[in-house]
Design an enzyme around this catalytic site. Structure first.
Site, PDB file in Angstrom:
ATOM      1  N   GLY A  14       0.775  -1.235   0.000  1.00 49.00           N
ATOM      2  CA  GLY A  14       0.000   0.000   0.000  1.00 49.00           C
ATOM      3  C   GLY A  14       0.806   1.284   0.000  1.00 49.00           C
ATOM      4  N   SER A  15       1.956   1.287  -0.687  1.00 47.03           N
ATOM      5  CA  SER A  15       2.720   2.550  -0.687  1.00 47.03           C
ATOM      6  C   SER A  15       2.027   3.613  -1.548  1.00 47.03           C
ATOM      7  CB  SER A  15       4.159   2.314  -1.144  1.00 47.03           C
ATOM      8  OG  SER A  15       4.231   2.038  -2.520  1.00 47.03           O
ATOM      9  N   ARG A  68     -16.061 -14.856  -9.919  1.00 48.24           N
ATOM     10  CA  ARG A  68     -15.499 -13.506  -9.812  1.00 48.24           C
ATOM     11  C   ARG A  68     -16.581 -12.450  -9.625  1.00 48.24           C
ATOM     12  NH1 ARG A  68     -10.144 -12.792 -10.892  1.00 48.24           N
ATOM     13  NH2 ARG A  68      -9.114 -14.597 -11.791  1.00 48.24           N
ATOM     14  N   ARG A  94      -6.616  -8.351  -8.264  1.00 50.44           N
ATOM     15  CA  ARG A  94      -7.753  -9.115  -8.766  1.00 50.44           C
ATOM     16  C   ARG A  94      -8.192  -8.530 -10.095  1.00 50.44           C
ATOM     17  NH1 ARG A  94      -7.998 -13.683  -6.829  1.00 50.44           N
ATOM     18  NH2 ARG A  94     -10.143 -13.883  -7.494  1.00 50.44           N
ATOM     19  N   HIS A 112      -0.276   1.835 -12.985  1.00 49.37           N
ATOM     20  CA  HIS A 112       0.450   0.704 -13.563  1.00 49.37           C
ATOM     21  C   HIS A 112       1.915   1.095 -13.750  1.00 49.37           C
ATOM     22  CE1 HIS A 112       0.928  -3.028 -15.741  1.00 49.37           C
ATOM     23  NE2 HIS A 112       1.647  -2.370 -16.627  1.00 49.37           N
ATOM     24  N   THR A 144     -10.980   0.173 -17.824  1.00 47.67           N
ATOM     25  CA  THR A 144     -11.989  -0.363 -18.734  1.00 47.67           C
ATOM     26  C   THR A 144     -11.935  -1.883 -18.619  1.00 47.67           C
ATOM     27  OG1 THR A 144     -10.401  -0.343 -20.545  1.00 47.67           O
ATOM     28  CG2 THR A 144     -11.837   1.589 -20.348  1.00 47.67           C
ATOM     29  N   GLU A 146     -10.801  -4.125 -20.368  1.00 46.51           N
ATOM     30  CA  GLU A 146      -9.553  -4.775 -20.771  1.00 46.51           C
ATOM     31  C   GLU A 146      -8.438  -4.435 -19.787  1.00 46.51           C
ATOM     32  OE1 GLU A 146      -7.452  -5.141 -25.074  1.00 46.51           O
ATOM     33  OE2 GLU A 146      -9.603  -4.788 -24.930  1.00 46.51           O
ATOM     34  N   ASP A 148      -5.248  -3.252 -17.909  1.00 39.88           N
ATOM     35  CA  ASP A 148      -4.227  -2.218 -18.114  1.00 39.88           C
ATOM     36  C   ASP A 148      -4.447  -1.439 -19.404  1.00 39.88           C
ATOM     37  OD1 ASP A 148      -3.037  -2.969 -15.719  1.00 39.88           O
ATOM     38  OD2 ASP A 148      -1.782  -4.455 -16.675  1.00 39.88           O
TER      39      ASP A 148
HETATM   40  C1  GRF Z   1       2.734  -0.665  -7.811  1.00 42.82           C
HETATM   41  O1  GRF Z   1       3.921  -0.806  -8.516  1.00 42.82           O
HETATM   42  C2  GRF Z   1       1.570  -0.450  -8.743  1.00 42.82           C
HETATM   43  O2  GRF Z   1       1.909   0.287  -9.853  1.00 42.82           O
HETATM   44  C3  GRF Z   1       1.214  -1.863  -9.126  1.00 42.82           C
HETATM   45  O3  GRF Z   1       1.386  -2.608  -7.952  1.00 42.82           O
HETATM   46  C4  GRF Z   1       2.337  -1.977  -7.109  1.00 42.82           C
HETATM   47  C5  GRF Z   1       1.685  -1.734  -5.791  1.00 42.82           C
HETATM   48  O4  GRF Z   1       2.583  -1.217  -4.843  1.00 42.82           O
HETATM   49  N1  GRF Z   1      -0.098  -1.898  -9.710  1.00 42.82           N
HETATM   50  P1  GRF Z   1       2.024  -0.550  -3.512  1.00 42.82           P
HETATM   51  O5  GRF Z   1       1.166  -1.632  -2.816  1.00 42.82           O
HETATM   52  O6  GRF Z   1       1.233   0.647  -3.864  1.00 42.82           O
HETATM   53  O7  GRF Z   1       3.248  -0.245  -2.702  1.00 42.82           O
END
Ligand code: GRF
Length: 193
Positions: A14-15, A68, A94, A112, A144, A146, A148
C-alpha cells in the site's frame, strides 16, 4: 468544496495508497479517502490505513472460488455502503469483471508501473530491461474491461540506466508512481481528466 469520497483497493503493502492518503490531507485537495478495502486480511496497507484513522474493510476472495462476479458484487455492496464516488486501484491483484467495471465507468482509476501501452500485465521492470527499453515509467489510467487499458490520465517517464536491475528500476518508478497518482486523482475529482 464538496470533496469526492474515494475508496482505495489494495492487496499488498500500500505505498501508493499511503501517497494518496498523504495528498488528501491537504485542505484544498478535492477528494477524501473514505475507505481502504483489501481482498487480503493482513495486507500491510490495511495496518497503515488504520494508523491514519481511515476506515478499512476486507472482502476475502477465497470464499467466492471461481465466481469472480460474486466477489465483485460483495465489494460493490461495501462501496455503496460507504457512498463512494471514485475507486482507486493501488496494487489490487484481482481482475475485475466487466459488470463491476461498468458500475464505475469513468469513476475508477488504476496505477500501472510502465509507460502504457507498453508492458501491460506483470513483471514490467524485468521486461523493460530484457527488451532494452531506453525509457520506462508509470501510468495512471481509467479502468476499462480490458486489463491495463483505458484512457490515460497521467504518465511520467524515467531513463533506464546501464546496470539497472529490476529492483533498482522498480524503486525509481515507484517514486514516480507516488508523485503522479495524487495528481491524477486530483484531476479526476475535479472532473478535469
Ligand atoms: C505498484 O507498482 C503499482 O503500480 C502496481 O502494484 C504496485 C503496488 O505497490 N499496480 P504498492 O502496494 O502501492 O506499494
Amino acid at each position: 468544496m464538496t470533496r469526492k469520497r474515494v475508496a482505495i483497493l489494495i492487496s499488498g503493502r500500500g505505498s501508493n495508497m499511503a501517497a494518496l492518503i498523504e495528498a488528501a490531507k491537504a485542505p484544498d485537495y478535492p477528494a477524501e479517502i473514505a475507505l481502504v478495502l483489501s481482498n487480503i486480511a493482513d495486507a500491510g496497507g490495511i495496518a497503515r490505513a488504520k494508523e491514519d484513522g481511515i476506515a478499512t474493510e476486507v472482502v476475502a476472495h477465497k470464499p467466492f472460488g471461481k465466481d469472480r462476479e460474486a466477489f465483485d458484487r460483495a465489494v460493490q455492496a461495501v462501496l455503496e455502503r460507504y457512498k463512494i464516488d471514485i475507486v482507486c486501484l493501488a496494487g489490487f491483484m484481482r481482475v475485475l469483471t466487466p459488470w463491476f467495471v461498468g458500475q464505475w465507468a469513468a469513476r475508477m482509476i488504476n496505477i500501472h508501473p510502465s509507460l502504457l501501452p507498453a508492458f501491460k500485465g506483470l513483471n514490467t521492470h524485468e521486461r523493460a530491461i530484457a527488451e532494452g527499453a531506453a525509457q520506462h515509467g508509470a501510468t495512471v489510467h481509467f479502468v476499462t474491461a480490458e486489463l491495463d487499458d483505458g484512457p490515460i490520465i497521467a504518465q511520467e517517464s524515467i531513463a533506464v540506466l546501464p546496470g539497472d536491475t529490476p529492483e533498482s528500476l522498480a524503486a525509481r518508478v515507484l517514486a514516480v508512481e507516488h508523485r503522479i497518482y495524487p495528481l491524477a486523482l486530483k484531476r479526476v475529482a475535479e472532473q478535469r481528466a
